[in-house]
Structure formats: C-alpha cells, structure tokens
Write an enzyme that holds these catalytic residues in place. Structure first.
Site, mmCIF file in Angstrom:
data_model
loop_
_atom_site.group_PDB
_atom_site.id
_atom_site.type_symbol
_atom_site.label_atom_id
_atom_site.label_comp_id
_atom_site.label_asym_id
_atom_site.label_seq_id
_atom_site.Cartn_x
_atom_site.Cartn_y
_atom_site.Cartn_z
ATOM 1 N N ASP A 17 -6.534 -2.887 -7.817
ATOM 2 C CA ASP A 17 -7.124 -3.474 -6.610
ATOM 3 C C ASP A 17 -7.438 -4.942 -6.867
ATOM 4 O OD1 ASP A 17 -8.168 -2.464 -3.808
ATOM 5 O OD2 ASP A 17 -9.579 -3.981 -4.513
ATOM 6 N N ARG A 50 -2.756 6.206 -0.165
ATOM 7 C CA ARG A 50 -2.714 6.294 1.287
ATOM 8 C C ARG A 50 -2.134 7.594 1.796
ATOM 9 N NH1 ARG A 50 -5.396 2.253 3.902
ATOM 10 N NH2 ARG A 50 -6.611 1.686 2.091
ATOM 11 N N ARG A 52 -5.849 12.166 -7.106
ATOM 12 C CA ARG A 52 -6.699 10.986 -7.067
ATOM 13 C C ARG A 52 -8.127 11.268 -7.525
ATOM 14 N NH1 ARG A 52 -10.350 8.016 -6.471
ATOM 15 N NH2 ARG A 52 -10.749 6.372 -4.943
ATOM 16 N N TYR A 86 -14.999 -11.376 0.044
ATOM 17 C CA TYR A 86 -15.756 -10.149 -0.234
ATOM 18 C C TYR A 86 -17.058 -10.458 -0.971
ATOM 19 C CZ TYR A 86 -11.877 -7.285 1.325
ATOM 20 O OH TYR A 86 -10.908 -6.683 2.106
ATOM 21 N N ARG A 93 0.812 -1.217 0.000
ATOM 22 C CA ARG A 93 0.000 0.000 0.000
ATOM 23 C C ARG A 93 0.851 1.275 0.000
ATOM 24 N NH1 ARG A 93 -5.486 -1.019 2.285
ATOM 25 N NH2 ARG A 93 -6.053 -2.954 1.266
HETATM 26 O O1 CP3 Z 1 -0.072 0.600 -3.006
HETATM 27 C C1 CP3 Z 1 -0.445 -0.530 -3.298
HETATM 28 O O2 CP3 Z 1 -0.355 -1.502 -2.534
HETATM 29 C C2 CP3 Z 1 -0.948 -0.788 -4.704
HETATM 30 C C3 CP3 Z 1 -2.331 -0.823 -4.922
HETATM 31 C C4 CP3 Z 1 -3.250 -1.698 -4.110
HETATM 32 C C5 CP3 Z 1 -4.521 -1.229 -3.685
HETATM 33 N N1 CP3 Z 1 -5.190 -2.291 -3.146
HETATM 34 C C6 CP3 Z 1 -5.008 0.141 -3.868
HETATM 35 C C7 CP3 Z 1 -6.064 0.636 -2.961
HETATM 36 C C8 CP3 Z 1 -3.152 -3.046 -3.735
HETATM 37 C C9 CP3 Z 1 -1.978 -3.994 -3.902
HETATM 38 C C10 CP3 Z 1 -4.394 -3.406 -3.141
HETATM 39 C C11 CP3 Z 1 -4.695 -4.774 -2.699
HETATM 40 C C12 CP3 Z 1 -5.863 -5.004 -1.856
HETATM 41 N N2 CP3 Z 1 -7.103 -4.455 -1.962
HETATM 42 C C13 CP3 Z 1 -5.913 -5.957 -0.824
HETATM 43 C C14 CP3 Z 1 -4.761 -6.843 -0.425
HETATM 44 C C15 CP3 Z 1 -3.743 -6.109 0.332
HETATM 45 C C16 CP3 Z 1 -4.049 -5.898 1.792
HETATM 46 O O3 CP3 Z 1 -3.970 -4.736 2.206
HETATM 47 O O4 CP3 Z 1 -4.290 -6.863 2.506
HETATM 48 C C17 CP3 Z 1 -7.195 -5.939 -0.268
HETATM 49 C C18 CP3 Z 1 -7.670 -6.757 0.900
HETATM 50 C C19 CP3 Z 1 -7.947 -4.981 -0.996
HETATM 51 C C20 CP3 Z 1 -9.356 -4.599 -0.822
HETATM 52 C C21 CP3 Z 1 -9.440 -3.160 -0.458
HETATM 53 N N3 CP3 Z 1 -9.395 -2.124 -1.367
HETATM 54 C C22 CP3 Z 1 -9.486 -2.587 0.828
HETATM 55 C C23 CP3 Z 1 -9.559 -3.380 2.111
HETATM 56 C C24 CP3 Z 1 -9.455 -1.190 0.662
HETATM 57 C C25 CP3 Z 1 -9.389 -0.150 1.767
HETATM 58 C C26 CP3 Z 1 -10.598 0.645 1.957
HETATM 59 C C27 CP3 Z 1 -10.207 1.976 2.579
HETATM 60 O O5 CP3 Z 1 -10.394 2.990 1.908
HETATM 61 O O6 CP3 Z 1 -9.709 1.963 3.715
HETATM 62 C C28 CP3 Z 1 -9.395 -0.919 -0.706
HETATM 63 C C29 CP3 Z 1 -9.317 0.417 -1.344
HETATM 64 C C30 CP3 Z 1 -7.974 0.798 -1.837
HETATM 65 N N4 CP3 Z 1 -7.233 -0.001 -2.652
HETATM 66 C C31 CP3 Z 1 -7.265 2.008 -1.600
HETATM 67 C C32 CP3 Z 1 -6.064 1.930 -2.323
HETATM 68 C C33 CP3 Z 1 -4.997 2.980 -2.451
HETATM 69 C C34 CP3 Z 1 -7.722 3.196 -0.712
HETATM 70 C C35 CP3 Z 1 -8.883 3.934 -1.212
HETATM 71 C C36 CP3 Z 1 -8.687 4.819 -2.412
HETATM 72 O O7 CP3 Z 1 -7.744 5.606 -2.501
HETATM 73 O O8 CP3 Z 1 -9.580 4.723 -3.269
#
Ligand code: CP3
Length: 350
Positions: A78, A33, A42, A153, A29
């Site tokens: 994602d 973030r 974004r 999910y 991540r």
């Molecule tokens: O920086 C990176 O790691 C690259 C991009 C990436 C994202 N998601 C972008 C993202 C990666 C590798 C993921 C994988 C992902 N997505 C996982 C596995 C990794 C882990 O953390 O265990 C999982 C479980 C998800 C599902 C998911 N997507 C979650 C739980 C969330 C968080 C929700 C939140 O906002 O707290 C997301 C959204 C997400 N995916 C964000 C990002 C940068 C944040 C929201 C956004 O900016 O839109």
C-alpha cells in the site's frame, strides 16, 4: 503465456513504445478486491499486517496473474507502508482507507518522519519482491505513493473529498508543505529503488488525488517533488508510470514530471489524452471501472472504443481508468483480458 517472459514482454515494450505482438493489459487494484481466493486467505485486520507476510503477499500478487492472464503483476502493498513503518502513526482501515490518529499539523510533526531505510523498516517488502520475481511469468510493477497523495492522508487524517486542510497548508505555509513533500519524496525514492534492486521491472508513482489541484498550484508546490522522484530513478533503466485521477488538465504536467508512461482516467478520451501528452510518451488506461458492472455487451463496446481511440499506437498499456471496483465479477475481467489480447486494428472485431 505465449512464451512471454519478463524480458520479452508486451507490457515493457508498450511502456517503451516499441513494437510488440498484442496490446498488454493489467488492472490497477487487481490484487485483492473482487477475488474470492483473496478473501479466502486475506484474514482480518489491517492490510499492513498482510503486507508484512511475504508468503501471503506473494500469493495475493500471483492470484490475478493466474486468474486473468494479465501482462504484469502489481506488488501487493500500500502507498502508506513506508510512513507506517517509520512510525508516523497511520493505519489502513478496511472499507475506509489510510487513517492517521494524529494528523500532520506543524513543524514538530516532521520529527515523526525520520529518514526511511527500506532494509531496516520494510525488509519484508523486498523479500516479497524477491519471491515474486523468482516465480512470475510476467514483469512485476513496483510502486509508491507520490508525495502529494501520501501527504493528503497525513494532513487530512484520512480520506477526503475536498483536501481543504492539505490545500490550506500548501498555500498558507508553503515552506512547511515543501519540507513535508520533500521527506515523502525521499521515501518514494528509497522505496522504489529498493523494489527495483530486489527485482521489480517497472515502477508506478500513484498521485491519485493530484487532480484536486489547480494546475498552477500543482506546478509550483507538487511537480518539483514528483520530478525529483522520477529523476532519482533514471539510472535504473526501468519504465516509469505516473498516475492520478481527474488529471485531464494536468496530463502535460504529469508527463513533465519525468515518467515514460502517463496514466489516464476515463474522463478524457484516449485520443484526446494523446493530443495533450504528445507522441513521445506511452499512455495507460482508460476504461471506466464502472463499465465492468454493466454486462458484457457494454464492456466489449466500451473496451473496443478505448482500443480504437488508441489507433494502433505502440505506446498503449490497456488498464482501467482507476482501480477495480470490489463488486466486479472476476469472469468479466478474464474475458476483458481475452478481448484486449485478441483485438487487432486490422480486423477490429466486435
Ligand atoms: O492490486 C493492487 O493494486 C496492488 C496493491 C495496492 C493496494 N493499494 C492494496 C490495497 C496498491 C497499488 C494500492 C495503492 C493505493 N492505496 C492507492 C493508489 C491507488 C489508487 O487506487 O488510487 C491509494 C490511494 C491507497 C490508499 C488506500 N488503501 C485506499 C484508498 C484503500 C481502500 C480502502 C477500502 O477498503 O476501500 C486502501 C486499502 C487497500 N489497499 C486494499 C487493498 C487490496 C483494500 C482493503 C484490504 O483488503 O485490506
């Protein structure tokens, strides 16, 4: 970057347990973030929209590489991108995570998971990978969600603490659960192969929530599907990383799924993880992301502890035990990269 190229990279060398000149580091991540430059470009709306814009996704992927000097980039995408693209009906809500309006309930729902063709369903992902590999000074890590974590999910309809519906399906209707994971394994295979064909140098399979399972249940209902994913990538010759959290009891099983590198969260000391996984695999991890909020002295002490516990083993990719927390100060991560890069077993400076 000290003349490192994707071909001659400490990250790829460490994944293969070959000698290299410094401990490589990247952060799960890292894209998005905590970065103000991420928030500036974004926009609003779902991350799924941002991912469909290759120029934007490329820029977001590059931001942490520029800012931190990390040894690898991770594609901005994602784990639910393939299931969303085939039209299952899933979105990613900011601050919540993936949400399915109509969760997976019975065999009819398999019709909502038709065959996934990356060139048809997500051409923008491969385009982003091509743009990135033309520009990146370090290797690009492609990734996919593992069958179990994506299924959680779809079955729960959103994030869960207990995975009760998913476990009820797994144990109550093992055939349907296997059919679901089988389709999601096909998605992961197609997605990862397309990312590597477009230029990704390594892949990571995120089974973030597999640690919720009893080892016997994991072995019986999940491991065969993840094993099939890794086996289907063998001919590509790129390092394969397998990651989940609270996997202390599952570490040997994550290894047996066929990865070259096993991700370790912070709950297991790195030397203990090495004992559980054995010397034939690399480890990735495992600083507690919360430590990064505790001030530099704590970060330096805890990061040094991780490095010492590795004991100079060539198969170590430094990372956090899970993703960067949104409130992390980017300057702390930049300093942490410097600490890892300048650390050496012989001086053990601190
Ligand atoms: O920086 C990176 O790691 C690259 C991009 C990436 C994202 N998601 C972008 C993202 C990666 C590798 C993921 C994988 C992902 N997505 C996982 C596995 C990794 C882990 O953390 O265990 C999982 C479980 C998800 C599902 C998911 N997507 C979650 C739980 C969330 C968080 C929700 C939140 O906002 O707290 C997301 C959204 C997400 N995916 C964000 C990002 C940068 C944040 C929201 C956004 O900016 O839109």
């Amino acid at each position: 970057m000290l003349g490192h190229t994707p071909e001659n990279s400490p990250f790829l060398a460490a994944c293969r347990r070959r000698p290299h000149d410094r401990v490589p580091v990247w952060f799960m991540r890292q894209a998005g973030r905590s970065l103000p430059e991420y928030r500036a470009i974004r926009g609003t709306g779902s991350i799924l929209q941002a991912v469909r814009d290759p120029a934007l996704a490329t820029e977001i992927t590059l931001q942490p590489v520029r800012r931190y000097g990390v040894d690898a980039a991770i594609l901005y995408s994602d784990i639910v991108v393939p299931v969303a693209a085939v039209g299952f009906g899933v979105d990613v809500r900011p601050g919540v995570g993936p949400v399915a309006e109509q969760p997976f309930r019975d065999a009819d729902d398999l019709d909502r998971l038709p065959p996934f063709d990356p060139d048809v369903h997500v051409p923008y992902v491969q385009e982003t990978v091509r743009l990135l590999t033309a520009e990146l000074p370090v290797p690009l890590i492609g990734f996919a969600g593992a069958p179990f974590t994506v299924a959680s999910y779809l079955v729960e309809g959103g994030p869960s603490r207990t995975y009760t519906r998913t476990k009820a399906l797994m144990l109550g209707d093992p055939e349907l659960f296997a059919a679901l994971l089988g389709r999601l394994a096909d998605y992961a295979i197609a997605s990862l192969r397309a990312q590597v064909a477009a230029g990704a140098s390594a892949v990571q399979l995120f089974d973030s929530w597999a640690g919720a399972l009893h080892p016997a249940h994991y072995t019986r209902h999940v491991l065969p599907h993840s094993q099939r994913v890794f086996a289907a990538l063998d001919d590509l010759g790129v390092p394969k990383i397998h990651f989940g959290v609270t996997t202390g009891e599952l570490l040997p099983l994550l290894r047996d799924a066929g990865a070259d590198v096993v991700g370790v969260d912070w709950r297991v000391p790195l030397d203990a993880a090495r004992t559980r996984v054995g010397d034939g695999h690399a480890l990735q991890g495992n600083l507690d992301p919360a430590v990064c909020l505790a001030g530099w002295d704590a970060v330096a002490a805890e990061a040094t502890d991780v490095l010492r516990r590795n004991g100079g083993h060539p198969g170590h990719v430094f990372n956090l035990g899970h993703g960067v927390l949104p409130e992390t100060d980017p300057d702390v991560l930049a300093r942490l990269v410097d600490l890892v890069h300048t650390w050496s077993d012989t001086t053990d400076e601190r």
